[in-house]
Design a protein around this motif. Structure first.
Motif, PDB file in Angstrom:
ATOM      1  N   SER A 292       0.933  -1.274  -0.007  1.00 47.72           N
ATOM      2  CA  SER A 292       0.022   0.065   0.066  1.00 47.72           C
ATOM      3  C   SER A 292       0.714   1.328  -0.011  1.00 47.72           C
ATOM      4  O   SER A 292       0.408   2.384  -0.281  1.00 47.72           O
ATOM      5  CB  SER A 292      -0.970   0.081   1.267  1.00 47.72           C
ATOM      6  N   GLN A 293       2.096   1.147   0.341  1.00 46.61           N
ATOM      7  CA  GLN A 293       3.130   2.196   0.259  1.00 46.61           C
ATOM      8  C   GLN A 293       3.713   2.549  -1.118  1.00 46.61           C
ATOM      9  O   GLN A 293       4.603   3.422  -1.046  1.00 46.61           O
ATOM     10  CB  GLN A 293       4.027   2.008   1.472  1.00 46.61           C
ATOM     11  N   PHE A 294       3.299   1.803  -2.121  1.00 44.52           N
ATOM     12  CA  PHE A 294       4.005   2.215  -3.388  1.00 44.52           C
ATOM     13  C   PHE A 294       2.771   3.128  -4.090  1.00 44.52           C
ATOM     14  O   PHE A 294       1.631   2.640  -4.243  1.00 44.52           O
ATOM     15  CB  PHE A 294       3.956   0.984  -4.145  1.00 44.52           C
ATOM     16  N   TYR A 295       3.366   4.373  -4.497  1.00 41.39           N
ATOM     17  CA  TYR A 295       2.148   5.573  -4.859  1.00 41.39           C
ATOM     18  C   TYR A 295       2.468   5.673  -6.563  1.00 41.39           C
ATOM     19  O   TYR A 295       3.491   6.070  -6.938  1.00 41.39           O
ATOM     20  CB  TYR A 295       2.317   6.734  -4.249  1.00 41.39           C
ATOM     21  N   PRO A 296       1.588   5.114  -7.246  1.00 37.31           N
ATOM     22  CA  PRO A 296       1.542   5.512  -8.588  1.00 37.31           C
ATOM     23  C   PRO A 296       1.019   6.770  -9.144  1.00 37.31           C
ATOM     24  O   PRO A 296       0.159   7.357  -8.439  1.00 37.31           O
ATOM     25  CB  PRO A 296       0.850   4.107  -9.107  1.00 37.31           C
ATOM     26  N   GLN A 297       1.537   7.487 -10.350  1.00 38.02           N
ATOM     27  CA  GLN A 297       1.004   8.357 -11.196  1.00 38.02           C
ATOM     28  C   GLN A 297       1.020   8.075 -12.401  1.00 38.02           C
ATOM     29  O   GLN A 297       2.017   7.292 -13.058  1.00 38.02           O
ATOM     30  CB  GLN A 297       1.520   9.678 -10.704  1.00 38.02           C
ATOM     31  N   ILE A 298       0.143   8.551 -13.526  1.00 34.51           N
ATOM     32  CA  ILE A 298       0.348   8.181 -14.797  1.00 34.51           C
ATOM     33  C   ILE A 298       0.264   9.653 -15.566  1.00 34.51           C
ATOM     34  O   ILE A 298      -0.765  10.673 -15.409  1.00 34.51           O
ATOM     35  CB  ILE A 298      -0.927   7.483 -15.372  1.00 34.51           C
ATOM     36  N   ALA A 299       1.242   9.959 -16.280  1.00 39.48           N
ATOM     37  CA  ALA A 299       1.347  11.066 -16.930  1.00 39.48           C
ATOM     38  C   ALA A 299       2.153  10.895 -18.095  1.00 39.48           C
ATOM     39  O   ALA A 299       3.267  10.269 -18.187  1.00 39.48           O
ATOM     40  CB  ALA A 299       1.781  12.175 -16.172  1.00 39.48           C
ATOM     41  N   ASP A 300       1.698  11.364 -19.298  1.00 41.32           N
ATOM     42  CA  ASP A 300       2.507  11.622 -20.553  1.00 41.32           C
ATOM     43  C   ASP A 300       2.802  10.169 -21.109  1.00 41.32           C
ATOM     44  O   ASP A 300       4.244   9.764 -21.611  1.00 41.32           O
ATOM     45  CB  ASP A 300       3.818  12.413 -20.321  1.00 41.32           C
ATOM     46  N   GLY A 301       2.059   9.174 -20.730  1.00 40.89           N
ATOM     47  CA  GLY A 301       2.322   7.856 -21.441  1.00 40.89           C
ATOM     48  C   GLY A 301       3.098   7.137 -20.489  1.00 40.89           C
ATOM     49  O   GLY A 301       3.670   5.728 -21.027  1.00 40.89           O
ATOM     50  N   LYS A 302       3.579   7.592 -19.375  1.00 40.22           N
ATOM     51  CA  LYS A 302       4.469   6.882 -18.397  1.00 40.22           C
ATOM     52  C   LYS A 302       3.694   6.657 -16.797  1.00 40.22           C
ATOM     53  O   LYS A 302       2.868   7.601 -16.682  1.00 40.22           O
ATOM     54  CB  LYS A 302       5.600   7.588 -18.190  1.00 40.22           C
ATOM     55  N   LEU A 303       4.149   5.581 -16.388  1.00 40.68           N
ATOM     56  CA  LEU A 303       3.527   5.259 -15.021  1.00 40.68           C
ATOM     57  C   LEU A 303       4.571   5.380 -14.036  1.00 40.68           C
ATOM     58  O   LEU A 303       5.771   4.402 -14.382  1.00 40.68           O
ATOM     59  CB  LEU A 303       2.863   3.661 -15.125  1.00 40.68           C
ATOM     60  N   SER A 304       4.538   6.305 -13.105  1.00 37.86           N
ATOM     61  CA  SER A 304       5.730   6.430 -12.342  1.00 37.86           C
ATOM     62  C   SER A 304       5.197   5.979 -10.947  1.00 37.86           C
ATOM     63  O   SER A 304       4.045   6.061 -10.625  1.00 37.86           O
ATOM     64  CB  SER A 304       6.056   7.901 -12.154  1.00 37.86           C
ATOM     65  N   LEU A 305       6.398   5.610 -10.233  1.00 34.88           N
ATOM     66  CA  LEU A 305       6.109   5.021  -8.709  1.00 34.88           C
ATOM     67  C   LEU A 305       6.887   5.620  -7.786  1.00 34.88           C
ATOM     68  O   LEU A 305       8.028   6.078  -7.946  1.00 34.88           O
ATOM     69  CB  LEU A 305       6.262   3.439  -8.898  1.00 34.88           C
ATOM     70  N   VAL A 306       6.601   5.778  -6.747  1.00 37.27           N
ATOM     71  CA  VAL A 306       7.236   6.431  -5.564  1.00 37.27           C
ATOM     72  C   VAL A 306       6.920   5.436  -4.157  1.00 37.27           C
ATOM     73  O   VAL A 306       6.115   4.957  -3.946  1.00 37.27           O
ATOM     74  CB  VAL A 306       7.056   7.685  -5.048  1.00 37.27           C
ATOM     75  N   PHE A 307       8.231   4.856  -3.949  1.00 34.36           N
ATOM     76  CA  PHE A 307       8.175   3.931  -2.625  1.00 34.36           C
ATOM     77  C   PHE A 307       9.286   4.234  -1.612  1.00 34.36           C
ATOM     78  O   PHE A 307      10.448   4.158  -1.901  1.00 34.36           O
ATOM     79  CB  PHE A 307       8.451   2.406  -3.093  1.00 34.36           C
TER      80      PHE A 307
END
Length: 264
Positions: A58-73
């Motif tokens: 649950s501590q992995f945070y995704p975002q989608i922008a410009d055709g990319k999926l980015s993650l912060v953990f």
């Protein structure tokens, strides 16, 4: 129904069991919202990995922008193209459903393996029909993504309010990982919806959603507690199962937005 029901919140969960993304609008498709649970983690034996065994997911945070999926953990970051995958089919299962997926990349799998401390792969479902789920209630088969059973989960605001009135420590609707939250008048009235329309999309109610230990994982901390399942079991239990929210499918594709009226 005379009251005006409207969409309060919309969520997608790009990677199964990781944190979700709050959206102002979303594209409804047969398999679920666009980019909703199109990816998931599997272990060295090609078995799915979820928060049930690994609450820290649950501590992995995704975002989608410009055709990319980015993650912060924690302090780690990673990104990949939403179209990226290795063209080598992998057979796995989501519960009892045989599912065909593709690994995103060796680099992305290594990043997750390093973060979680064990070998795993991030995989993607590419094609309609790569996973089919049979409804035992309706005796119908649905094309779905990597969600537990059905493409969409709907929760009413009054259901959350009544639950929170019974809890010592209030929780948010994020515990239940809904796709659509609607303003309602009565607790759990969404259980009895049949067909309805939101924006451009007609939806059909399939069945109320059975809940598991995963709702006890505090998504802000990744710590499993006793609530809300303990309280829900006192008034939402049927046999050995506890229910909250309802599973729905879309009957066509289109866009829905926060603020849209729910038309019955």
């Amino acid at each position: 129904m005379s009251a005006v029901y409207s969409v309060k919140e919309i969520y997608i969960y790009p990677i199964k069991s990781l944190a979700g993304i709050s959206c102002k609008d979303a594209v409804a498709q047969e398999m679920g919202f666009e980019n909703d649970r199109r990816w998931m983690l599997i272990d060295a034996d090609n078995q799915m990995i979820t928060q049930r065994e690994h609450p820290i997911m649950s501590q992995f945070y995704p975002q989608i922008a410009d055709g990319k999926l980015s993650l912060v953990f924690e302090e780690q970051q990673h990104e990949f193209s939403i179209d990226e995958y290795i063209n080598a089919k992998i057979e796995t299962t989501v519960w009892d459903d045989k599912t065909e997926v593709f690994e995103v990349s060796k680099n992305t799998s290594k990043w997750f393996s390093d973060c979680l401390g064990f070998e795993c792969k991030l995989v993607k479902i590419n094609n309609l029909g790569d996973r089919r789920h049979e409804s035992s209630k309706l005796k119908e088969t649905f094309n779905v993504s990597l969600a537990d059973g059905y493409p969409y989960l709907l929760v009413g605001t009054e259901s959350m309010d009544v639950l929170n009135d019974k809890l010592e420590q209030k929780i948010t609707v994020k515990r239940f990982r809904p796709n659509i939250v609607i303003n309602t008048e009565n607790a759990h009235e969404e259980d009895n919806f049949t067909t309805f329309k939101i924006g451009e999309v007609e939806f059909k109610n399939i069945k109320i959603c059975e809940r598991c230990i995963m709702v006890n994982n505090d998504p802000e901390k990744g710590i499993v507690k006793k609530e809300p399942l303990k309280t829900l079991s006192k008034y939402r239990r049927v046999g050995n199962a506890v229910f909250f929210g309802t599973n729905i499918v879309s009957l066509n594709s289109g866009i829905i937005s926060v603020g849209d009226e729910v038309v019955f």
